[in-house]
Design a protein around this motif. Structure first.
Motif, PDB file in Angstrom:
ATOM      1  N   VAL A 167      13.124  14.515  12.188  1.00 30.77           N
ATOM      2  CA  VAL A 167      12.890  13.850  11.021  1.00 30.77           C
ATOM      3  C   VAL A 167      12.408  14.976  10.245  1.00 30.77           C
ATOM      4  O   VAL A 167      11.362  15.926  10.332  1.00 30.77           O
ATOM      5  N   VAL A 168      12.836  14.869   8.945  1.00 24.75           N
ATOM      6  CA  VAL A 168      12.324  15.725   7.696  1.00 24.75           C
ATOM      7  C   VAL A 168      11.783  14.802   6.699  1.00 24.75           C
ATOM      8  O   VAL A 168      12.252  13.823   6.296  1.00 24.75           O
ATOM      9  N   GLY A 169      10.670  15.251   5.969  1.00 28.18           N
ATOM     10  CA  GLY A 169       9.901  14.259   5.182  1.00 28.18           C
ATOM     11  C   GLY A 169       9.712  15.039   3.903  1.00 28.18           C
ATOM     12  O   GLY A 169       9.515  16.215   3.591  1.00 28.18           O
ATOM     13  N   PHE A 170      10.096  14.431   2.705  1.00 27.03           N
ATOM     14  CA  PHE A 170       9.782  14.845   1.187  1.00 27.03           C
ATOM     15  C   PHE A 170       8.568  14.293   0.564  1.00 27.03           C
ATOM     16  O   PHE A 170       8.623  12.734   0.705  1.00 27.03           O
ATOM     17  N   TYR A 171       7.744  14.807  -0.201  1.00 26.86           N
ATOM     18  CA  TYR A 171       6.867  14.248  -0.981  1.00 26.86           C
ATOM     19  C   TYR A 171       6.724  14.833  -2.361  1.00 26.86           C
ATOM     20  O   TYR A 171       6.992  16.098  -2.458  1.00 26.86           O
ATOM     21  N   ARG A 172       6.066  14.252  -2.976  1.00 23.45           N
ATOM     22  CA  ARG A 172       5.656  14.856  -4.487  1.00 23.45           C
ATOM     23  C   ARG A 172       4.332  15.778  -4.233  1.00 23.45           C
ATOM     24  O   ARG A 172       3.363  15.363  -3.477  1.00 23.45           O
ATOM     25  N   GLY A 223       0.897  -1.086   0.134  1.00 24.09           N
ATOM     26  CA  GLY A 223       0.083  -0.153  -0.005  1.00 24.09           C
ATOM     27  C   GLY A 223       0.815   1.236   0.073  1.00 24.09           C
ATOM     28  O   GLY A 223       1.922   1.045  -0.191  1.00 24.09           O
ATOM     29  N   SER A 224       0.393   2.487   0.358  1.00 25.46           N
ATOM     30  CA  SER A 224       0.932   3.604   0.278  1.00 25.46           C
ATOM     31  C   SER A 224       2.223   3.566   1.343  1.00 25.46           C
ATOM     32  O   SER A 224       1.955   3.366   2.587  1.00 25.46           O
ATOM     33  N   THR A 225       3.354   3.472   0.998  1.00 21.38           N
ATOM     34  CA  THR A 225       4.616   3.343   1.757  1.00 21.38           C
ATOM     35  C   THR A 225       5.509   4.513   1.771  1.00 21.38           C
ATOM     36  O   THR A 225       5.897   4.768   0.689  1.00 21.38           O
ATOM     37  N   ILE A 226       5.800   4.677   2.995  1.00 26.89           N
ATOM     38  CA  ILE A 226       7.009   5.991   3.187  1.00 26.89           C
ATOM     39  C   ILE A 226       8.336   5.231   3.352  1.00 26.89           C
ATOM     40  O   ILE A 226       8.349   4.270   4.201  1.00 26.89           O
ATOM     41  N   LEU A 227       9.390   5.687   2.766  1.00 28.14           N
ATOM     42  CA  LEU A 227      10.921   5.229   3.048  1.00 28.14           C
ATOM     43  C   LEU A 227      11.349   5.995   4.056  1.00 28.14           C
ATOM     44  O   LEU A 227      11.571   7.307   4.065  1.00 28.14           O
ATOM     45  N   LEU A 228      11.764   5.637   5.165  1.00 33.80           N
ATOM     46  CA  LEU A 228      12.385   6.351   6.462  1.00 33.80           C
ATOM     47  C   LEU A 228      13.805   5.808   6.602  1.00 33.80           C
ATOM     48  O   LEU A 228      14.000   4.823   6.793  1.00 33.80           O
ATOM     49  N   ILE A 229      14.793   6.845   6.343  1.00 35.37           N
ATOM     50  CA  ILE A 229      16.149   6.746   6.195  1.00 35.37           C
ATOM     51  C   ILE A 229      16.971   7.192   7.311  1.00 35.37           C
ATOM     52  O   ILE A 229      16.802   8.242   7.795  1.00 35.37           O
ATOM     53  N   ASP A 230      17.604   6.099   8.197  1.00 32.50           N
ATOM     54  CA  ASP A 230      18.197   6.602   9.327  1.00 32.50           C
ATOM     55  C   ASP A 230      19.563   6.928   9.097  1.00 32.50           C
ATOM     56  O   ASP A 230      20.531   6.373   8.575  1.00 32.50           O
ATOM     57  N   LEU A 231      20.064   8.199   9.487  1.00 31.15           N
ATOM     58  CA  LEU A 231      21.483   8.756   8.954  1.00 31.15           C
ATOM     59  C   LEU A 231      22.366   8.828  10.217  1.00 31.15           C
ATOM     60  O   LEU A 231      23.049   9.942  10.253  1.00 31.15           O
ATOM     61  N   SER A 232      22.120   7.869  11.232  1.00 29.92           N
ATOM     62  CA  SER A 232      23.018   8.164  12.529  1.00 29.92           C
ATOM     63  C   SER A 232      24.395   7.931  12.164  1.00 29.92           C
ATOM     64  O   SER A 232      25.213   8.433  12.847  1.00 29.92           O
ATOM     65  N   LEU A 233      24.845   7.196  11.097  1.00 33.26           N
ATOM     66  CA  LEU A 233      26.188   7.044  10.940  1.00 33.26           C
ATOM     67  C   LEU A 233      26.586   7.741   9.846  1.00 33.26           C
ATOM     68  O   LEU A 233      27.845   7.921   9.513  1.00 33.26           O
ATOM     69  N   LYS A 243       5.991   6.660  -1.839  1.00 32.72           N
ATOM     70  CA  LYS A 243       5.180   7.614  -1.519  1.00 32.72           C
ATOM     71  C   LYS A 243       5.996   8.694  -0.850  1.00 32.72           C
ATOM     72  O   LYS A 243       5.292  10.080  -1.268  1.00 32.72           O
ATOM     73  N   ALA A 244       6.952   8.583  -0.286  1.00 31.53           N
ATOM     74  CA  ALA A 244       7.398   9.880   0.557  1.00 31.53           C
ATOM     75  C   ALA A 244       8.810   9.355   1.055  1.00 31.53           C
ATOM     76  O   ALA A 244       9.014   8.239   1.305  1.00 31.53           O
ATOM     77  N   LEU A 245       9.650  10.165   1.254  1.00 27.54           N
ATOM     78  CA  LEU A 245      11.127   9.715   1.657  1.00 27.54           C
ATOM     79  C   LEU A 245      11.404  10.808   2.879  1.00 27.54           C
ATOM     80  O   LEU A 245      11.335  11.969   2.872  1.00 27.54           O
ATOM     81  N   CYS A 246      11.590  10.188   3.798  1.00 28.18           N
ATOM     82  CA  CYS A 246      11.865  10.735   5.267  1.00 28.18           C
ATOM     83  C   CYS A 246      13.378  10.543   5.759  1.00 28.18           C
ATOM     84  O   CYS A 246      13.788   9.271   5.463  1.00 28.18           O
ATOM     85  N   PHE A 247      14.156  11.387   6.321  1.00 25.18           N
ATOM     86  CA  PHE A 247      15.333  11.394   6.846  1.00 25.18           C
ATOM     87  C   PHE A 247      15.315  11.634   8.103  1.00 25.18           C
ATOM     88  O   PHE A 247      14.855  12.552   8.645  1.00 25.18           O
ATOM     89  N   GLN A 248      15.981  10.512   9.142  1.00 26.38           N
ATOM     90  CA  GLN A 248      16.152  10.785  10.429  1.00 26.38           C
ATOM     91  C   GLN A 248      17.576  11.122  10.604  1.00 26.38           C
ATOM     92  O   GLN A 248      18.386  10.375  10.445  1.00 26.38           O
ATOM     93  N   VAL A 249      17.728  12.326  11.175  1.00 25.35           N
ATOM     94  CA  VAL A 249      18.910  12.947  11.531  1.00 25.35           C
ATOM     95  C   VAL A 249      19.110  13.248  13.043  1.00 25.35           C
ATOM     96  O   VAL A 249      18.126  13.264  13.952  1.00 25.35           O
TER      97      VAL A 249
END
Length: 330
Positions: A292-297, A195-205, A277-283
């Motif tokens: 968390v910052v989120g990007f969407y179309r 279904g509608s899925t958000i990708l959450l990227i952890d940038l701790s490293l 559907k959206a790309l989020c970065f966890q910083v």
């Protein structure tokens, strides 16, 4: 339990290695939160998995430590989302690719897939970082044995380094392309078909230079701690929406230095990959506070914002619709 385990491992490292980026990515405060949430079935199982992976781990690099960090990131994200009032459940794993979590919000069903980006160069770069830490520790001990009252050793870690290709920490392009390439290497379309899925990227490293908010717009003025005033491209925004051959602004390091040093050789994640559907970065900032910052179309705003709004500290689209909010603060 997890807190005491990570604390013990860190203490054991002090006598041998001054740098272990994987171990340092475990926040002791978050470990305490995970321990306190042991009544939650998912947290309990995940904590047990982490402890089991670390059962025979002692020092240095080991794949089990890296996998334990992956589990930790998933648990930490889960608790962070729950603390913001988002109810989510773990999607049972099966032979098919599945997202990590399912969320029901305002009568709509969403999914979240979590990925933790590691160092460029993988295992080799982790080992080199730890070897530098060991060399630094030996240097400190030798200085003290020589009678010095204080001892200093300098180490430099470059998480972008790929084999012999040493990417520059001062070039925005290297950050952007490293992030995009690593995401592409981790993402499998099957994980986004429920279904509608958000990708959450952890940038701790992979800590990014400058504040996460300014990196969430296409370009921003960089004045603080700089000898010269700069215009700089936002790393996170371009990772989502950058276009091939687009010129990238990097910090000016001296008078007469070029502000535009390179062009992108790769497309941003959301320019293609319609299944995301959206790309989020966890910083994380210097105090290890999670943001968390989120990007969407722009065309998906109405459908995806109900989920992004509750847990993102800032959101933006390819039109930089919310860029004015950041620029007013500068």
């Amino acid at each position: 339990m997890l807190y005491s385990k990570i604390l013990s491992l860190r203490q054991n490292h002090l006598g041998y290695i001054t740098i272990n980026p994987l171990l340092n990515a475990f926040s002791l405060e978050m470990c305490q939160e995970i321990d306190a949430a042991e009544n939650d079935e998912f947290i309990r199982k995940t904590r047990n998995s982490i402890l089991n992976r670390l059962k025979n781990y002692e020092i240095g690099y080991h794949v089990e430590l890296q996998q334990a960090l992956r589990d930790y990131s998933e648990a930490a994200t889960y608790l962070s989302l729950k603390s913001k009032g988002i109810l989510l459940e773990k999607v049972p794993e099966n032979t098919n690719k599945t997202p990590d979590f399912k969320v029901n919000l305002e009568g709509k069903e969403f999914f979240i897939e979590i990925k933790t980006l590691g160092f460029g160069g993988g295992e080799e770069n982790y080992i080199k970082a730890m070897e530098q830490g060991l060399d630094a520790q030996v240097s400190i001990e030798n200085q003290l044995k020589a009678g010095n009252t204080t001892a200093i050793a300098i180490t430099a870690i470059n998480p972008l380094k790929q084999g012999e290709q040493d990417y520059s920490y001062s070039r925005q392009k290297d950050f952007i392309e490293t992030i995009i390439k690593k995401i592409k290497g981790l993402v499998k379309q099957g994980q986004f078909e429920a279904g509608s899925t958000i990708l959450l990227i952890d940038l701790s490293l992979i800590p990014i230079p400058a504040d996460f908010k300014v990196n969430s717009i296409p370009i921003f003025p960089l004045f603080e701690n700089q000898k010269l005033k700069n215009l700089v491209s936002g790393i996170l925004w371009y990772s989502a929406f950058g276009k091939e051959n687009e010129r990238i602004f990097s910090p000016i390091e001296f008078e007469g230095d070029a502000n535009i040093k390179s062009e992108l050789s790769i497309e941003g994640i959301l320019n293609k990959n319609d299944f995301i559907k959206a790309l989020c970065f966890q910083v994380y900032n210097l105090r290890q506070e999670r943001k968390v910052v989120g990007f969407y179309r722009a065309k998906d705003e109405d459908s995806i914002m109900p989920l992004l709004s509750p847990f993102c500290d800032f959101v933006n689209d390819e039109m930089n619709t919310n860029g004015w909010r950041i620029l007013q603060m500068l």
